[in-house]
Design a protein around this motif. Structure first.
Motif, PDB file in Angstrom:
ATOM      1  N   ILE A  43       0.829  -1.198   0.000  1.00 19.55           N
ATOM      2  CA  ILE A  43       0.000   0.000   0.000  1.00 19.55           C
ATOM      3  C   ILE A  43       0.869   1.255   0.000  1.00 19.55           C
ATOM      4  CG2 ILE A  43      -0.210   0.178   2.513  1.00 19.55           C
ATOM      5  CD1 ILE A  43      -3.158   0.991   2.050  1.00 19.55           C
ATOM      6  N   ALA A  44       2.104   1.146   0.497  1.00 21.44           N
ATOM      7  CA  ALA A  44       3.009   2.291   0.460  1.00 21.44           C
ATOM      8  C   ALA A  44       3.315   2.691  -0.977  1.00 21.44           C
ATOM      9  CB  ALA A  44       4.303   1.954   1.204  1.00 21.44           C
ATOM     10  N   THR A  45       3.527   1.695  -1.839  1.00 25.56           N
ATOM     11  CA  THR A  45       3.797   1.977  -3.242  1.00 25.56           C
ATOM     12  C   THR A  45       2.591   2.617  -3.913  1.00 25.56           C
ATOM     13  OG1 THR A  45       5.297   0.079  -3.319  1.00 25.56           O
ATOM     14  CG2 THR A  45       4.509   0.925  -5.432  1.00 25.56           C
ATOM     15  N   ILE A  46       1.405   2.097  -3.626  1.00 25.30           N
ATOM     16  CA  ILE A  46       0.180   2.637  -4.225  1.00 25.30           C
ATOM     17  C   ILE A  46      -0.087   4.044  -3.715  1.00 25.30           C
ATOM     18  CG2 ILE A  46      -2.319   2.312  -4.398  1.00 25.30           C
ATOM     19  CD1 ILE A  46      -1.757  -0.727  -4.249  1.00 25.30           C
ATOM     20  N   ALA A  47       0.118   4.252  -2.417  1.00 26.02           N
ATOM     21  CA  ALA A  47      -0.108   5.573  -1.836  1.00 26.02           C
ATOM     22  C   ALA A  47       0.800   6.613  -2.469  1.00 26.02           C
ATOM     23  CB  ALA A  47       0.115   5.523  -0.326  1.00 26.02           C
ATOM     24  N   ALA A  48       2.032   6.252  -2.759  1.00 29.18           N
ATOM     25  CA  ALA A  48       2.967   7.188  -3.374  1.00 29.18           C
ATOM     26  C   ALA A  48       2.510   7.622  -4.754  1.00 29.18           C
ATOM     27  CB  ALA A  48       4.357   6.553  -3.448  1.00 29.18           C
ATOM     28  N   GLN A  49       1.702   6.790  -5.430  1.00 26.61           N
ATOM     29  CA  GLN A  49       1.181   7.130  -6.752  1.00 26.61           C
ATOM     30  C   GLN A  49      -0.071   7.999  -6.672  1.00 26.61           C
ATOM     31  OE1 GLN A  49       0.873   2.927  -7.873  1.00 26.61           O
ATOM     32  NE2 GLN A  49       2.281   3.323  -9.565  1.00 26.61           N
ATOM     33  N   LEU A  50      -0.790   7.925  -5.550  1.00 27.76           N
ATOM     34  CA  LEU A  50      -2.094   8.573  -5.456  1.00 27.76           C
ATOM     35  C   LEU A  50      -2.129   9.793  -4.540  1.00 27.76           C
ATOM     36  CD1 LEU A  50      -4.408   5.423  -5.190  1.00 27.76           C
ATOM     37  CD2 LEU A  50      -3.831   6.726  -7.236  1.00 27.76           C
ATOM     38  N   LEU A  51      -1.221   9.859  -3.590  1.00 22.15           N
ATOM     39  CA  LEU A  51      -1.265  10.924  -2.589  1.00 22.15           C
ATOM     40  C   LEU A  51      -0.084  11.881  -2.758  1.00 22.15           C
ATOM     41  CD1 LEU A  51      -2.152   8.780   0.565  1.00 22.15           C
ATOM     42  CD2 LEU A  51      -3.723   9.894  -1.031  1.00 22.15           C
TER      43      LEU A  51
END
Length: 272
Positions: A43-51
């Motif tokens: 989720i850290a990787t995904i969060a870096a793309q979205l937030l």
């Protein structure tokens, strides 16, 4: 007219990610999360793309949980929360690692509404940002509760799978609110399809006195129902069926679902 009835989501267990306690998010260079034999995107990787960097500041990763989706699929759930314990981002993945759900909290409503073409373009951009497969065909666009929904219904062999597909939710500025991907298991279709007019005749023979059909039959992948009309296990494979709608004597609408090959009754919706 197709109606899909969902069961309540059922929590089936908890596992800790890597056996470690919750930790502060690492917004870049985060490895794949590996918990209890699972290998899904962190989720850290995904969060870096979205937030934004400001939104990432101070977020805490919660341990993995294993859940079941409304369609009965087992999933790994990851959650980010702020220092106040409020959820900021939720991600669910199938056990093979396929991304299934992304939900962002606190996305502002916008008074302006996106045009249909702009909404589709923004939805495609969000899917590409996350490296997700672009669905085939043209999506439906509609508004709901101040949000814009872009929905691609899943089709297999040119036949819709009601409730399945890709749904992207945006606010009025085109920012991602969330997305969901549903893919139900499907049974092998019959080697030979019955004709639509034969399905109408078979349905007519099964209807109660005073009921009439509306004169149409459509193919769809449906979930068979039990003897009492209740859905079977959600992970039961959907079957290809002729769906015949009609009206009862009291004016109530119903739909009969017949096996697309032998025209055996698979289920009904609204029938007594």
């Amino acid at each position: 007219m197709y109606k899909v009835r969902w069961s309540l989501a059922l929590l089936v267990g908890l596992v800790a990610a890597c056996g470690a306690p919750s930790t502060a998010i690492a917004p870049s260079g985060a490895p794949l999360a590996d918990g209890a034999g699972l290998n899904v995107r962190s989720i850290a990787t995904i969060a870096a793309q979205l937030l934004t960097p400001i939104e990432l500041r101070g977020l805490i990763t919660k341990p993995f949980t294993l859940v079941r989706s409304e369609s009965g699929e087992s999933r790994a759930r990851q959650v980010l929360v702020g220092s106040n314990g409020v959820e900021a981002l939720r991600v669910e993945s199938a056990l093979d690692g396929s991304l299934r759900l992304v939900v962002k909290s606190g996305v502002a409503l916008e008074s302006a509404a996106l045009s249909e073409s702009a909404a589709i373009a923004r939805a495609l951009r969000q899917l590409m940002r996350l490296g997700l497969e672009i669905p085939g065909g043209g999506p439906a666009v509609r508004g709901a509760a101040g949000r814009t929904l872009v929905v691609w219904t899943r089709e297999v062999r040119g036949v819709p799978v009601p409730g399945d597909g890709t749904r992207v939710v945006l606010n009025g500025a085109g920012d991602l609110v969330g997305l969901a991907i549903e893919e139900s298991p499907l049974a092998t279709p019959p080697a030979r399809l019955a004709r639509g007019d034969a399905a109408l005749r078979a349905a007519t023979a099964l209807m109660p006195n005073g009921a009439i059909v509306d004169g149409t039959s459509e193919l769809a992948w449906v979930l068979p129902t039990g003897a009492a009309g209740e859905l079977l296990d959600q992970r039961t494979s959907r079957r290809l069926a002729w769906c015949v709608s009609g009206v009862l004597r009291d004016g109530a609408a119903f739909e009969l679902q017949l096996d697309a090959g032998n025209l055996a009754l698979l289920g009904w919706d609204g029938a007594p």
